[in-house]
Design a protein around this motif. Structure first.
Motif, PDB file in Angstrom:
ATOM      1  N   CYS A  24       0.825  -1.205   0.000  1.00 35.74           N
ATOM      2  CA  CYS A  24       0.000   0.000   0.000  1.00 35.74           C
ATOM      3  C   CYS A  24       0.863   1.261   0.000  1.00 35.74           C
ATOM      4  CB  CYS A  24      -0.932   0.006   1.204  1.00 35.74           C
ATOM      5  SG  CYS A  24      -1.963   1.491   1.324  1.00 35.74           S
ATOM      6  N   PHE A  25       1.695   1.419   1.010  1.00 38.60           N
ATOM      7  CA  PHE A  25       2.482   2.642   1.145  1.00 38.60           C
ATOM      8  C   PHE A  25       3.742   2.608   0.274  1.00 38.60           C
ATOM      9  CE2 PHE A  25      -0.206   2.639   4.834  1.00 38.60           C
ATOM     10  CZ  PHE A  25      -0.477   3.975   5.071  1.00 38.60           C
ATOM     11  N   SER A  28       2.994   3.002  -3.362  1.00 39.42           N
ATOM     12  CA  SER A  28       2.412   4.296  -3.744  1.00 39.42           C
ATOM     13  C   SER A  28       3.431   5.158  -4.476  1.00 39.42           C
ATOM     14  CB  SER A  28       1.890   5.034  -2.504  1.00 39.42           C
ATOM     15  OG  SER A  28       2.950   5.418  -1.638  1.00 39.42           O
ATOM     16  N   LEU A  96      -3.213   6.377   7.564  1.00 42.49           N
ATOM     17  CA  LEU A  96      -3.982   5.393   6.801  1.00 42.49           C
ATOM     18  C   LEU A  96      -5.102   6.068   6.019  1.00 42.49           C
ATOM     19  CD1 LEU A  96      -3.878   2.409   6.285  1.00 42.49           C
ATOM     20  CD2 LEU A  96      -5.366   2.039   8.260  1.00 42.49           C
ATOM     21  N   TRP A  97      -5.905   6.898   6.699  1.00 44.44           N
ATOM     22  CA  TRP A  97      -7.004   7.577   6.013  1.00 44.44           C
ATOM     23  C   TRP A  97      -6.491   8.667   5.075  1.00 44.44           C
ATOM     24  CZ3 TRP A  97     -11.738   6.047   5.208  1.00 44.44           C
ATOM     25  CH2 TRP A  97     -12.285   5.084   6.057  1.00 44.44           C
ATOM     26  N   THR A  99      -3.841   8.359   3.225  1.00 46.45           N
ATOM     27  CA  THR A  99      -3.503   7.627   2.004  1.00 46.45           C
ATOM     28  C   THR A  99      -4.747   7.316   1.179  1.00 46.45           C
ATOM     29  OG1 THR A  99      -1.515   6.663   2.973  1.00 46.45           O
ATOM     30  CG2 THR A  99      -2.495   5.477   1.132  1.00 46.45           C
ATOM     31  N   ARG A 100      -5.838   7.002   1.847  1.00 41.87           N
ATOM     32  CA  ARG A 100      -7.076   6.688   1.120  1.00 41.87           C
ATOM     33  C   ARG A 100      -7.621   7.909   0.384  1.00 41.87           C
ATOM     34  NH1 ARG A 100      -9.073   3.126   6.296  1.00 41.87           N
ATOM     35  NH2 ARG A 100      -8.021   1.194   5.695  1.00 41.87           N
ATOM     36  N   CYS A 103      -5.621   8.527  -2.774  1.00 44.18           N
ATOM     37  CA  CYS A 103      -6.031   7.674  -3.889  1.00 44.18           C
ATOM     38  C   CYS A 103      -7.273   8.226  -4.583  1.00 44.18           C
ATOM     39  CB  CYS A 103      -6.300   6.253  -3.393  1.00 44.18           C
ATOM     40  SG  CYS A 103      -4.827   5.365  -2.832  1.00 44.18           S
ATOM     41  N   TYR A 143       5.456   6.736   7.204  1.00 42.10           N
ATOM     42  CA  TYR A 143       4.751   5.543   7.702  1.00 42.10           C
ATOM     43  C   TYR A 143       5.673   4.320   7.684  1.00 42.10           C
ATOM     44  CZ  TYR A 143       1.374   1.751   8.074  1.00 42.10           C
ATOM     45  OH  TYR A 143       0.705   0.613   8.477  1.00 42.10           O
ATOM     46  N   SER A 208      -4.960  -0.971   1.393  1.00 47.86           N
ATOM     47  CA  SER A 208      -5.035  -0.203   2.646  1.00 47.86           C
ATOM     48  C   SER A 208      -5.988  -0.833   3.657  1.00 47.86           C
ATOM     49  CB  SER A 208      -5.458   1.242   2.362  1.00 47.86           C
ATOM     50  OG  SER A 208      -6.837   1.320   2.021  1.00 47.86           O
ATOM     51  N   CYS A 211      -4.028  -2.773   6.283  1.00 49.62           N
ATOM     52  CA  CYS A 211      -2.922  -2.081   6.954  1.00 49.62           C
ATOM     53  C   CYS A 211      -3.329  -1.606   8.347  1.00 49.62           C
ATOM     54  CB  CYS A 211      -2.446  -0.888   6.124  1.00 49.62           C
ATOM     55  SG  CYS A 211      -1.659  -1.343   4.572  1.00 49.62           S
ATOM     56  N   GLU A 213      -2.763   1.425  11.410  1.00 54.63           N
ATOM     57  CA  GLU A 213      -2.343   2.811  11.594  1.00 54.63           C
ATOM     58  C   GLU A 213      -0.954   2.838  12.226  1.00 54.63           C
ATOM     59  OE1 GLU A 213      -1.766   5.959  10.909  1.00 54.63           O
ATOM     60  OE2 GLU A 213      -3.950   6.180  10.795  1.00 54.63           O
TER      61      GLU A 213
END
Length: 513
Positions: A24-25, A28, A96-97, A99-100, A103, A143, A208, A211, A213
């Motif tokens: 995920c991270f 990215s 985490l949020w 990153t969302r 996207c 992160y 994500s 994943c 936090e």
């Protein structure tokens, strides 16, 4: 312990949750790579050129160069406010949020771009893409640095830089394939490859869901027990494990010491603390200088304008240029993967960077000499065997420029920002440095098209000599000032950026929760 046994031990540290974090991270980073690879080849496609009048007769050479640079740099321009958004969101809703929502912005911008009917819509779509993509450069390295065990922190953070080249390679090959199978008269030739942005963003959103936090964000929120459980799940250990307690205890102790010195921090307060503290100023100065030297050493310009540069060294034909560029992306990906998996942690940050920069300096120097001696490949000189062989050598050296960057600056630049700032001002410090990073990317992206003009301020040969000098200067500055941080705890590494290369590590401590 031999190297194979050590490698096996380190790979055991890669739990399911850490693999999800890398997907995920870490991946990215492919967002920026995809954009660089796709737009570098897209602006060279005849379908895109015709639709948006990039080579219209009424435009002068400098106007054409400006229009081209505006398109290629618009994502970098959007990344500047994106870096500020990343700071605010990371502090308030967590990484985490954040990153969302990155996207989602990336998807929205991509849809606007691929449905463009005019140049203004192209700019708007790519600007919104930049708002999302620009946040990854802050959130992902922080992160990954905060969740990784110290033994594999370089490898995990390195996945961000490595995936950038994965994106570049995919972008190059996608455009090359489209140029072969879709005619120049159809907009699908550039729209279909650009749609990869939407697919990749969707995959990151899905990853994500698995994943955790960041435990250190939970510590900043006053939730140490939640941090213990989150780190335990990430490392696949019990929250009662002594190693888990030591890691969270060090974060808590550093956070408490910083809270005793300053009041509750907001964005303006964070900037005041960063610029009002001598140790923070040292960190900012060093990291910003390194970022500047990395960006202006040239390899990112080579990536963005690869088809044009291969044409400069004698590669003819649109399909041949795009194919040569695609292979260039594949080579860089392989060596960035090698750097992340085998060099950064085992060989060390400094030695890995030295190797990359020395390769980069030699390759750029060769191309500079070639362009100085053979400023043009037109006419009878192109038929001479010596000139043809020298031109092949220059093309090979462009590949070595990519190899040097992939081994050196590409991964190290993100690792430096993740390791250099203490917990309390980490997000603010990384946001500030990333703003500077994006500003330099905008500058070099827009300047390169003008620098490469045959009758411009520098001309192609002057441009490559400039890149060679900046690469050599970067090598000298890194040798003198960059500390070695491999094998250190995250709370230890930031002290090395103010205490010199041989600064002693702080003692680890354990506290009760």
């Amino acid at each position: 312990m031999d190297s194979s046994t050590q490698r096996f031990f380190l790979l055991k540290k890669l739990t399911f949750k850490l693999i999800c974090a890398a997907l995920c991270f870490g991946f990215s980073g492919a967002a920026r790579g995809l954009d660089s690879g796709l737009i570098a080849s897209t602006v060279a496609e005849q379908s895109f050129i015709n639709q948006f009048h990039l080579e219209a007769d009424y435009l002068s050479a400098s106007q054409k160069a400006n229009r081209l640079s505006n398109i290629t740099s618009m994502v970098h321009i959007g990344s500047l406010p994106g870096a500020i958004v990343a700071f605010v969101c990371s502090e308030r809703i967590g990484m985490l949020w954040t990153t969302r929502q990155c996207c989602l912005l990336w998807i929205i911008g991509s849809v606007i771009f691929i449905t463009s009917q005019n140049l203004g819509q192209v700019y708007a779509g790519r600007f919104i893409m930049g708002l999302g993509i620009g946040q990854f450069g802050i959130v992902a390295p922080i992160y990954l640095g905060e969740v990784a065990p110290r033994e594999i922190r370089g490898m995990l953070v390195g996945t961000y830089g490595m995936s950038e080249y994965l994106g570049i390679m995919i972008g190059y090959f996608a455009v090359w394939g489209a140029s072969i199978h879709i005619p120049d008269s159809s907009a699908k030739q550039w729209v279909i490859p650009q749609s990869i942005h939407i697919v990749w963003a969707g995959l990151l959103l899905f990853a994500s869901l698995f994943c955790e936090e960041s435990p250190r964000f939970l510590c900043r929120q006053g939730r140490p027990k939640a941090a213990l459980h989150a780190l335990g799940r990430l490392w696949n250990l019990s929250p009662l494990d002594p190693g888990i307690h030591v890691e969270i205890a060090n974060a808590q102790i550093q956070l408490e010491l910083e809270r005793q010195m300053t009041s509750k921090i907001q964005f303006i307060g964070a900037l005041k603390e960063l610029f009002g503290t001598k140790s923070h100023l040292k960190r900012i100065a060093l990291v910003c200088v390194l970022q500047c030297l990395g960006e202006w050493s040239g390899p990112n310009s080579v990536t963005t304008y690869a088809p044009e540069l291969f044409g400069l060294f004698g590669v003819k034909g649109q399909s041949q240029k795009l194919f040569t560029t695609a292979i260039f992306g594949a080579v860089k990906f392989v060596f960035s993967l090698m750097s992340a998996l085998f060099l950064i942690d085992s060989l060390g940050r400094r030695k890995t960077l030295y190797i990359g920069l020395m390769i980069q300096v030699v390759a750029l120097a060769y191309d500079s000499v070639f362009l100085t001696i053979f400023s043009s490949l037109s006419g009878d000189s192109q038929q001479e065997s010596a000139v043809r062989h020298a031109a092949i050598g220059a093309i090979v050296m462009i590949y070595f420029v990519g190899i040097g960057w992939a081994l050196g600056w590409n991964s190290i630049q993100y690792l430096i920002t993740a390791e250099s700032f203490p917990l309390r001002v980490r997000i603010a410090g990384v946001s500030l440095v990333t703003l500077w990073h994006y500003a330099n990317r905008i500058g070099i992206s827009k300047a390169t098209t003008l620098m490469l003009l045959e009758h411009g301020s520098l001309t192609p040969k002057g441009t490559f000599w400039f890149f060679t000098g900046m690469s050599l200067l970067g090598l000298l500055v890194a040798w003198r000032f960059l500390p070695e941080t491999s094998g250190r705890g995250l709370e230890e590494t930031n002290e090395l950026y103010t205490g010199g290369r041989n600064a002693k590590s702080p003692h680890e401590a354990q506290v009760d929760f």
